[in-house]
Design a protein around this motif. Structure first.
Motif, PDB file in Angstrom:
ATOM      1  N   ALA A   4       1.282  -5.134   8.813  1.00 41.00           N
ATOM      2  CA  ALA A   4       0.703  -4.356   7.712  1.00 41.00           C
ATOM      3  C   ALA A   4       0.171  -5.279   6.611  1.00 41.00           C
ATOM      4  CB  ALA A   4       1.752  -3.393   7.156  1.00 41.00           C
ATOM      5  N   TRP A   5       0.933  -6.324   6.280  1.00 38.12           N
ATOM      6  CA  TRP A   5       0.461  -7.274   5.265  1.00 38.12           C
ATOM      7  C   TRP A   5      -0.819  -7.967   5.712  1.00 38.12           C
ATOM      8  CZ3 TRP A   5       1.633  -7.449   0.416  1.00 38.12           C
ATOM      9  CH2 TRP A   5       2.883  -7.040  -0.036  1.00 38.12           C
ATOM     10  N   ARG A   6      -0.886  -8.314   6.998  1.00 37.61           N
ATOM     11  CA  ARG A   6      -2.085  -9.006   7.479  1.00 37.61           C
ATOM     12  C   ARG A   6      -3.302  -8.087   7.417  1.00 37.61           C
ATOM     13  NH1 ARG A   6      -1.926 -13.274  12.271  1.00 37.61           N
ATOM     14  NH2 ARG A   6      -0.538 -14.074  10.651  1.00 37.61           N
ATOM     15  N   LEU A   7      -3.113  -6.828   7.753  1.00 33.35           N
ATOM     16  CA  LEU A   7      -4.238  -5.888   7.669  1.00 33.35           C
ATOM     17  C   LEU A   7      -4.682  -5.690   6.228  1.00 33.35           C
ATOM     18  CD1 LEU A   7      -6.135  -3.892   9.041  1.00 33.35           C
ATOM     19  CD2 LEU A   7      -4.329  -2.151   8.827  1.00 33.35           C
ATOM     20  N   LEU A   8      -3.719  -5.582   5.305  1.00 31.71           N
ATOM     21  CA  LEU A   8      -4.063  -5.417   3.896  1.00 31.71           C
ATOM     22  C   LEU A   8      -4.819  -6.641   3.376  1.00 31.71           C
ATOM     23  CD1 LEU A   8      -3.866  -3.948   1.173  1.00 31.71           C
ATOM     24  CD2 LEU A   8      -1.619  -5.018   0.855  1.00 31.71           C
ATOM     25  N   ALA A   9      -4.336  -7.844   3.709  1.00 35.03           N
ATOM     26  CA  ALA A   9      -5.006  -9.058   3.242  1.00 35.03           C
ATOM     27  C   ALA A   9      -6.410  -9.158   3.810  1.00 35.03           C
ATOM     28  CB  ALA A   9      -4.179 -10.281   3.639  1.00 35.03           C
ATOM     29  N   ALA A  10      -6.581  -8.800   5.090  1.00 36.71           N
ATOM     30  CA  ALA A  10      -7.914  -8.845   5.690  1.00 36.71           C
ATOM     31  C   ALA A  10      -8.850  -7.839   5.019  1.00 36.71           C
ATOM     32  CB  ALA A  10      -7.817  -8.572   7.193  1.00 36.71           C
ATOM     33  N   ALA A  11      -8.325  -6.673   4.661  1.00 41.31           N
ATOM     34  CA  ALA A  11      -9.160  -5.677   3.985  1.00 41.31           C
ATOM     35  C   ALA A  11      -9.579  -6.158   2.599  1.00 41.31           C
ATOM     36  CB  ALA A  11      -8.403  -4.352   3.882  1.00 41.31           C
ATOM     37  N   VAL A  12      -8.661  -6.794   1.864  1.00 42.74           N
ATOM     38  CA  VAL A  12      -9.009  -7.337   0.547  1.00 42.74           C
ATOM     39  C   VAL A  12     -10.080  -8.418   0.673  1.00 42.74           C
ATOM     40  CG1 VAL A  12      -8.113  -8.680  -1.388  1.00 42.74           C
ATOM     41  CG2 VAL A  12      -6.795  -6.754  -0.498  1.00 42.74           C
ATOM     42  N   ALA A  13      -9.914  -9.300   1.661  1.00 43.74           N
ATOM     43  CA  ALA A  13     -10.904 -10.372   1.845  1.00 43.74           C
ATOM     44  C   ALA A  13     -12.268  -9.813   2.229  1.00 43.74           C
ATOM     45  CB  ALA A  13     -10.418 -11.351   2.909  1.00 43.74           C
TER      46      ALA A  13
END
Length: 755
Positions: free
Chosen positions: A231-240
């Motif tokens: 979930a953290w990786r998906l959130l970080a990718a969405a922010v980027a």
């Protein structure tokens, strides 16, 4: 809406840059290495997401609740508008060379034929549109990647191996996480990974691992599941993806990915005996990556060898028994104190914001308030002159004509705004033509309209004269003045110019008149050019004067003015303009050397020497060129300068040859020294004394091959001098001492041919 989006994006870029760059600087200074991994990870997550939060805080009170009232102030700039670079000369914006006045144009007439830059609002709108379009494309790509990964993993065959099922069930119960579905990884996925949908994909090389290594692999991936890393990786990718203009987000993502892998390594290695097993499994993974040529796995999955995972460094960390004991464990109070400080920074950052307030006040602090004026970026002429403590600007949309005395505007079609800042106040005159041919005037001090008093009339007269100077074609002005009062009137007007740009233009206009110029006029023009402070303007003025025949006294004054130019490039270009006509009088050559000595850069100094010796290859000039070449620091530039001199030597100039050899001996690199000496030998017929000087210079060469080439070339020259005798032959033999056996043999063979 555009203003709000641009304000928000600029604020985000500023805040996130401060957070991520500050944390990176602390890491580089070794401060983060003293903290635990959990604290480091929390700080990096705050740095990644904090700018997003802090940029939103200032906008919360200003969210629109309905239609604005009728008396709402005009829209304000969301970001500083483009700013003209301050210059010592007037910056004429939007008038290309093709739009310059013809000689027949009347005084003061200025046709406006070109549009200039688009409005600042259009640029802001384009930037916002580009950001939104890029964000939508990247978010769409991210969603497609996520959907493809879920679908691809759902189609993978289940791993029904009882041993792996039993190990996974026991470990999941121990770690208190849901049991993931075990599946065979796709071909090409070389690393075990945890995919969306709580699926644990295992490559083929994992299936035969012993139990201890299998538990290590499962422990690492289940640790990702317990930490909610997918979930953290998906959130970080969405922010980027959403905030793609912030390139520093990539740095934060790499740091977070590495910290996640280290944390999962620590969790998997915690049980007794698992440290070595995990290290062995990582080495097997590295071997699979190398031999199978596959990639670790999809970017959105959490794998043992994910993107940016330094496997060997992680293995070394695991193989150090003291790693856990030496790992920093800060006190809980310190951890929460750091996080609280980071949150306090987030709360304080909205005070540092690219705000939606009026940009005029900020621009006026830097004396750039003109760019905030309505219409500044519309079609027309914009002139801005800056000087210490103030500025003078003209904005003209249309045509303007002045009276005979040039102290008032006589005709106007369109709009004219003249503004001057200085002495702590701002004076402004706005003129607008009406349909019936009248001119409406509005005089302001600051932003308050005032009646025209005596001081205002005096200021306006001076402003009109200055404006007339800047708006009128210099050649048209010079011809009118010459018709009235001859050359003295033209020169008097030139001396009255206050800025470098109009002064240079008027000097060029005097030369374009085509009138004969006596010695006194030329000396006066050179003196006026020397008063031009800007390097470019003085260069252009002196280059124009250099095209005229100048006597020795005038060339001395000209060279003195050229020596005072700041900047090697402009000084080089200026001296090059006089090169074909440089006098060989000793005083002039000495002045040329002094001007040359002011050039500090090797390239510009060498280029000036090459230009001058090619134009006037006289002995006095070549002597000065060699003296200047001796000051060059770089071997290449010194060799090229010597090569230019060598092309002009005949060989019988004993003093020049001696100076040449002395400068060549000062070259440090053997290759460049060899090429400089060979250039002299190839292009000049040297007497015995000159050959001896070349031999002496070659003796200082360390490389045997380069020294041999010079000595062989000297031996070839000796064959052309039968009267040289045995003295030079023996001198060559002594110079060859220290050469290798093979090189000495070649030299002796060449000397034997001399008899």
């Amino acid at each position: 809406m555009t203003d709000a989006l641009l304000t928000w994006l600029c604020s985000y870029l500023l805040h996130s840059s401060l957070l991520i760059a500050g944390l990176w600087a602390a890491e580089r200074a070794g401060l983060l290495g003293r903290l635990g991994m959990r604290t480091q990870e929390a700080l990096w997550r705050l740095a990644l997401l904090g700018g997003l939060v802090s940029a939103c805080l200032p906008l919360l009170p200003t969210l629109p609740a309905g239609a604005p009232p009728a008396d709402t102030a005009r829209p304000r700039l969301a970001a500083p508008a483009p700013v003209l670079v301050a210059s010592a000369r007037p910056a004429v914006v939007g008038v290309p060379a093709a739009a310059s006045l013809s000689p027949s144009a009347r005084l003061g007439g200025l046709p406006i034929t070109a549009r200039i830059a688009p409005q600042a609002h259009d640029a802001a709108l384009g930037f916002v549109a580009l950001w939104l379009a890029g964000a939508l494309l990247m978010l769409a790509g991210l969603m497609l990647q996520w959907a493809w990964l879920r679908r691809a993993v759902g189609r993978l065959p289940e791993l029904a191996d009882p041993r792996w099922q039993r190990l996974a069930a026991r470990l999941a119960a121990t770690m208190r996480v849901p049991l993931p579905a075990l599946r065979h990884a796709r071909a090409g996925w070389a690393s075990p990974l945890l995919a969306p949908g709580r699926a644990l994909c295992l490559p083929a090389w994992c299936l035969d691992l012993p139990d201890d290594e299998a538990r290590a692999v499962l422990g690492h991936e289940l640790a990702h599941l317990r930490r909610h890393d997918p979930a953290w990786r998906l959130l970080a990718a969405a922010v980027a993806a959403l905030l793609w203009p912030q390139l520093l987000n990539r740095l934060a993502l790499r740091r977070l990915a590495l910290l996640a892998e280290l944390a999962c390594d620590a969790a998997a290695a915690a049980p007794a005996g698992q440290r070595l097993a995990l290290a062995q499994s990582l080495l097997r993974c590295a071997e699979a990556l190398r031999t199978q040529g596959g990639r670790a796995g999809p970017a959105l999955a959490c794998g043992a060898a994910g993107s940016g995972s330094p496997l060997l460094a992680r293995v070394r960390r695991l193989l150090r028994p003291e790693a856990d004991e030496a790992a920093p464990r800060e006190r809980r109070a310190l951890r929460w104190g750091l996080l609280a400080a980071m949150l306090a920074v987030l709360v304080a950052l909205p005070a540092v914001v690219v705000s939606r307030t009026d940009a005029r006040e900020l621009l006026e602090r830097f004396n750039l308030g003109d760019v905030a004026e309505p219409g500044f970026f519309s079609a027309g002429t914009r002139i801005v002159s800056r000087y210490p403590g103030g500025s003078f600007s003209v904005m003209l949309d249309g045509q303007v004509g002045f009276n005979e005395a040039e102290d008032d505007v006589q005709t106007l079609s369109g709009r004219l705004v003249v503004r001057e800042r200085g002495g702590g106040q701002t004076r402004e005159m706005s003129l607008k033509s009406t349909a019936d041919g009248r001119i409406e005037r509005d005089y302001r001090v600051g932003r308050v309209s005032r009646p025209m008093d005596e001081a205002a009339h005096r200021w306006w007269g001076q402003a009109v004269r200055r404006m007339s100077e800047q708006l009128t074609d210099p050649l048209v002005r010079a011809r009118k003045l010459f018709a009235k009062g001859g050359m003295p009137a033209v020169l008097a007007d030139l001396e009255a110019a206050q800025d470098d740009y109009p002064r240079r233009q008027r000097i060029e206009a005097v030369l374009k008149l085509g009138e004969p110029l006596d010695a006194a006029t030329l000396e006066r023009l050179i003196a006026l050019a020397q008063r031009v402070g800007g390097s470019f303007e003085r260069r252009e003025a002196l280059s124009a004067i250099a095209r005229l025949p100048l006597a020795d006294a005038q060339q001395l004054a000209w060279l003195q003015a050229a020596a005072g130019i700041d900047g090697d490039f402009d000084r080089r270009e200026t001296l090059g303009a006089l090169a074909p006509r440089l006098s060989m009088a000793p005083a002039v050559v000495e002045a040329w050397q002094q001007a040359l000595g002011r050039i500090s850069g090797d390239f510009d100094l060498r280029s000036t020497i090459e230009t001058q010796v090619a134009a006037t290859p006289e002995p006095a000039l070549l002597r000065g060129a060699l003296q200047a070449a001796d000051k060059l620091q770089g071997d290449f530039d010194k060799r090229e300068a010597l090569d230019a001199v060598a092309r002009q030597l005949h060989g019988d100039e004993a003093e020049l040859v001696q100076a040449y050899a002395r400068v060549a001996a000062g070259i440090h690199g053997d290759f460049d020294k060899r090429e400089a000496l060979i250039a002299l030998l190839d292009r000049a017929t040297l007497p015995a004394a000159g050959l001896e000087q070349v031999i002496a210079a070659a003796e200082g060469m360390d490389a045997g091959f380069d020294r041999l080439q010079v000595l062989l070339r000297v031996a070839g020259k000796l064959a052309e001098l039968p009267a040289a005798g045995a003295g030079l032959t023996e001198r060559l033999r002594r110079a060859g001492r220290g050469l290798g056996e093979f090189e000495r043999g070649q030299l002796e063979t060449a000397l034997d041919r001399l008899g």
